[in-house]
Design a protein around this motif. Sequence first.
Motif, mmCIF file in Angstrom:
data_model
loop_
_atom_site.group_PDB
_atom_site.id
_atom_site.type_symbol
_atom_site.label_atom_id
_atom_site.label_comp_id
_atom_site.label_asym_id
_atom_site.label_seq_id
_atom_site.Cartn_x
_atom_site.Cartn_y
_atom_site.Cartn_z
ATOM 1 N N PRO A 214 0.815 -1.222 0.000
ATOM 2 C CA PRO A 214 0.000 0.000 0.000
ATOM 3 C C PRO A 214 0.845 1.266 0.000
ATOM 4 O O PRO A 214 0.513 2.245 -0.696
ATOM 5 C CB PRO A 214 -0.825 -0.129 1.291
ATOM 6 N N LEU A 215 1.942 1.283 0.760
ATOM 7 C CA LEU A 215 2.802 2.465 0.789
ATOM 8 C C LEU A 215 3.502 2.666 -0.549
ATOM 9 O O LEU A 215 3.661 3.800 -1.016
ATOM 10 C CB LEU A 215 3.833 2.337 1.915
ATOM 11 N N GLN A 216 3.930 1.568 -1.171
ATOM 12 C CA GLN A 216 4.604 1.659 -2.462
ATOM 13 C C GLN A 216 3.641 2.154 -3.540
ATOM 14 O O GLN A 216 3.997 2.986 -4.376
ATOM 15 C CB GLN A 216 5.167 0.282 -2.850
ATOM 16 N N ILE A 217 2.416 1.669 -3.505
ATOM 17 C CA ILE A 217 1.413 2.129 -4.472
ATOM 18 C C ILE A 217 1.129 3.611 -4.272
ATOM 19 O O ILE A 217 0.999 4.374 -5.238
ATOM 20 C CB ILE A 217 0.128 1.290 -4.332
ATOM 21 N N TYR A 218 1.045 4.030 -3.019
ATOM 22 C CA TYR A 218 0.796 5.449 -2.723
ATOM 23 C C TYR A 218 1.923 6.328 -3.259
ATOM 24 O O TYR A 218 1.679 7.390 -3.839
ATOM 25 C CB TYR A 218 0.639 5.644 -1.223
ATOM 26 N N SER A 219 3.165 5.871 -3.077
ATOM 27 C CA SER A 219 4.301 6.666 -3.569
ATOM 28 C C SER A 219 4.310 6.738 -5.091
ATOM 29 O O SER A 219 4.758 7.733 -5.666
ATOM 30 C CB SER A 219 5.614 6.060 -3.066
ATOM 31 N N MET A 220 3.786 5.710 -5.750
ATOM 32 C CA MET A 220 3.767 5.704 -7.211
ATOM 33 C C MET A 220 2.654 6.596 -7.770
ATOM 34 O O MET A 220 2.854 7.296 -8.752
ATOM 35 C CB MET A 220 3.602 4.270 -7.731
ATOM 36 N N ILE A 221 1.476 6.583 -7.130
ATOM 37 C CA ILE A 221 0.364 7.374 -7.674
ATOM 38 C C ILE A 221 0.522 8.855 -7.369
ATOM 39 O O ILE A 221 -0.213 9.680 -7.928
ATOM 40 C CB ILE A 221 -0.991 6.886 -7.121
ATOM 41 N N ARG A 222 1.468 9.233 -6.518
ATOM 42 C CA ARG A 222 1.716 10.659 -6.287
ATOM 43 C C ARG A 222 2.285 11.316 -7.539
ATOM 44 O O ARG A 222 2.155 12.528 -7.724
ATOM 45 C CB ARG A 222 2.677 10.833 -5.113
ATOM 46 N N ILE A 223 2.917 10.514 -8.396
ATOM 47 C CA ILE A 223 3.453 11.025 -9.662
ATOM 48 C C ILE A 223 2.395 10.904 -10.760
ATOM 49 O O ILE A 223 2.036 11.878 -11.407
ATOM 50 C CB ILE A 223 4.730 10.256 -10.057
ATOM 51 N N ALA A 224 1.884 9.684 -10.948
ATOM 52 C CA ALA A 224 0.843 9.446 -11.950
ATOM 53 C C ALA A 224 0.311 8.036 -11.764
ATOM 54 O O ALA A 224 1.035 7.144 -11.316
ATOM 55 C CB ALA A 224 1.387 9.612 -13.362
#
Length: 258
Positions: A214-224
Amino acid sequence: MHSKQSKWLWAAAIFVYGFLYVPLIIVVAYSFNDSKLNAEWVGFTFKWYGLLIHNEQMLVAARNSLIIAVVTSCCATVLGTLAGLAMHKYKLRVLPILVLTPIAIPEILMGVALLIFFVMLNMTLGMVSVTLAHIAFCIGFVAIVVRSRLQGMDEALVEAARDLGASPIQAFRLVTMPLIMPGIIAGALMAFTLSIDDFVITFFTAGAGASTLPLQIYSMIRIAVTPEVNAISTLLMLLTLTLILIASKVAPSALRAK
């Protein structure tokens, strides 16, 4: 009149379920989109799933999530089962409050409280702190499932075992445990699902080196929101739904009870 009410109910049901499931369907569909952006559909491809296999950060996050979820599931199942047994046997009002409060309060409050607690203990935030936080959060869910299973059990069976000479431990091992085992398994699956999907509590209690899915997905969607994010979200969704279906088959009445 009845026909009009039925149409309105069907319309309301379609709207609600559409609101819930259409975004999930879009996420799954665009995980196969042959484009780096989700602006429009270009073509069908499996390449985003292939990229996940070679994404080291995603693999580390997946490994961390699985380790935390397995440990959380095992510990929460043992402690939650004991808590469910205690709530069923001892009719003390304070027991349900102590056991169920962590799941009744908002997750953000739970996360902040655990963060403050770990800071007071001077504990380094990381895998251990996240695991302990997840265990504290999941115990109540397991206890609810186990207690509901105990409420449907015939106590006369335990009394009969005692009358035939079985000790309390033997009666529990040979009679009570097999009867509540579906509830225990369902509770373990629920704890695993809640742990591997959790973001809020993990966000507050994870350190710099404790990245989870979940944290990794959150860090990725902050960009796009790329198709790669959709792909990992689809896999995580599939795993969660599979575990929920297994739990509902193992102990359907326990999962419905509150």
